[in-house]
Design an enzyme around this catalytic site. Structure first.
Site, PDB file in Angstrom:
ATOM      1  N   ASP A  67      37.194  36.684  30.367  1.00  0.00           N
ATOM      2  CA  ASP A  67      36.489  37.759  31.056  1.00  0.00           C
ATOM      3  C   ASP A  67      36.590  39.079  30.291  1.00  0.00           C
ATOM      4  O   ASP A  67      37.557  39.322  29.568  1.00  0.00           O
ATOM      5  CB  ASP A  67      37.105  37.918  32.452  1.00  0.00           C
ATOM      6  CG  ASP A  67      36.183  38.616  33.427  1.00  0.00           C
ATOM      7  OD1 ASP A  67      34.980  38.309  33.424  1.00  0.00           O
ATOM      8  OD2 ASP A  67      36.663  39.449  34.209  1.00  0.00           O
ATOM      9  N   GLU A  96      32.982  36.949  27.910  1.00  0.00           N
ATOM     10  CA  GLU A  96      31.967  37.678  28.662  1.00  0.00           C
ATOM     11  C   GLU A  96      31.978  39.135  28.220  1.00  0.00           C
ATOM     12  O   GLU A  96      32.907  39.880  28.521  1.00  0.00           O
ATOM     13  CB  GLU A  96      32.247  37.579  30.165  1.00  0.00           C
ATOM     14  CG  GLU A  96      31.224  38.332  31.019  1.00  0.00           C
ATOM     15  CD  GLU A  96      31.840  39.473  31.815  1.00  0.00           C
ATOM     16  OE1 GLU A  96      31.163  39.954  32.750  1.00  0.00           O
ATOM     17  OE2 GLU A  96      32.967  39.903  31.518  1.00  0.00           O
ATOM     18  N   ASP A 166      28.020  38.111  38.908  1.00  0.00           N
ATOM     19  CA  ASP A 166      27.941  39.577  38.849  1.00  0.00           C
ATOM     20  C   ASP A 166      26.532  40.114  39.057  1.00  0.00           C
ATOM     21  O   ASP A 166      26.320  41.325  38.956  1.00  0.00           O
ATOM     22  CB  ASP A 166      28.465  40.078  37.494  1.00  0.00           C
ATOM     23  CG  ASP A 166      29.973  39.967  37.378  1.00  0.00           C
ATOM     24  OD1 ASP A 166      30.656  40.140  38.405  1.00  0.00           O
ATOM     25  OD2 ASP A 166      30.468  39.705  36.270  1.00  0.00           O
TER      26      ASP A 166
END
Length: 262
Positions: A67, A96, A166
């Site tokens: 992440d 990400e 998200d």
């Protein structure tokens, strides 16, 4: 091991929240949404986090999705991936970098130099604009992203997707099931490695408040192995597995208009 409010061993940065998202130093050293930020200069922290990941790998985990990679300097990731890949050479790692794009030099540098690939936000945003929101330029927007594949050392390893936790689900942008099916078929037959958000093959979505978090994360209601998208994914997954031109080949358009892409 480390208390943020009594940080005797300097495991954390203490610079407050990010105020300027264009300032790379702040992005890497300040807090994101009030979350504690580890001090990558602390050798004890670096040893601990790598050891923790290795324990998961030794228990059978075969891939890592990392992440918010833009919030640590690239040298940290280079050390991390080198150590992890020495421990498990076959592990697949992707990160990400939110709203990465081939026109963004920092995210391109990360893909090329960090030791891991990333989620292809550039292609995702283009697909959502074209098929989810009906952008006038149409498929040319998708081709504009693919035309920049040469910027990456390995564009075929980018992780392609159309939505995630998200952002509103694709069907919250466009409820037409055929458009969703077209978007899925596009990433299943394009360069890169497709990643499907859970429930997409079941048309799972909740449009409350535009489908924004937390409404983009509803519980699964069914598991229909006969839905058109489920059947498409099963068929195209087999095709990718059997045909290296699809799974690892470059992307060449043969015919392109706003409404037609071959």
């Amino acid at each position: 091991m480390a208390d943020f409010n009594d940080d005797k061993d300097n495991w954390y940065h203490h610079y407050g929240e990010v105020q300027n998202w264009e300032d790379e130093w702040q992005v890497q050293n300040c807090e994101l949404s009030g979350l504690a930020t580890f001090n990558e200069n602390n050798i004890a922290y670096r040893s601990y986090i790598k050891s923790a990941i290795k324990q998961w790998l030794d228990r059978g985990v075969d891939a890592l999705r990392v992440d918010t990679v833009k919030h640590m300097p690239i040298w940290f990731w280079q050390e991390f991936t080198a150590d992890i890949l020495t421990h498990r050479p076959d592990v697949f790692i992707f990160g990400e970098w939110i709203y990465s794009d081939p026109r963004n030099d920092l995210s391109v540098e990360f893909v090329n130099e960090s030791g891991m690939t990333i989620l292809d936000f550039g292609l995702c945003v283009a697909i959502r604009e074209v098929l989810g929101q009906g952008a006038e330029a149409g498929f040319q927007l998708i081709q504009d992203v693919l035309n920049l594949d040469h910027r990456y050392y390995g564009a075929t390893e980018l992780i392609t997707f159309i939505d995630n936790h998200d952002m509103p689900r694709f069907q919250s942008l466009n409820a037409d099931r055929q458009m969703l099916r077209l978007a899925i078929n596009l990433i299943m037959t394009s360069r890169g490695i497709p990643c499907l958000y859970y429930g997409t093959e079941q048309y799972l979505h909740d449009d409350t408040e535009g489908g924004n978090d937390p409404y983009n994360r509803p519980m699964m209601e069914k598991w229909d192995t006969d839905s058109p998208i489920y059947r498409d994914v099963r068929l195209l997954s087999g095709l990718r597995r059997l045909n290296p031109a699809i799974s690892m080949g470059s992307q060449w358009q043969k015919y392109l208009t706003a409404d037609v892409y071959c």
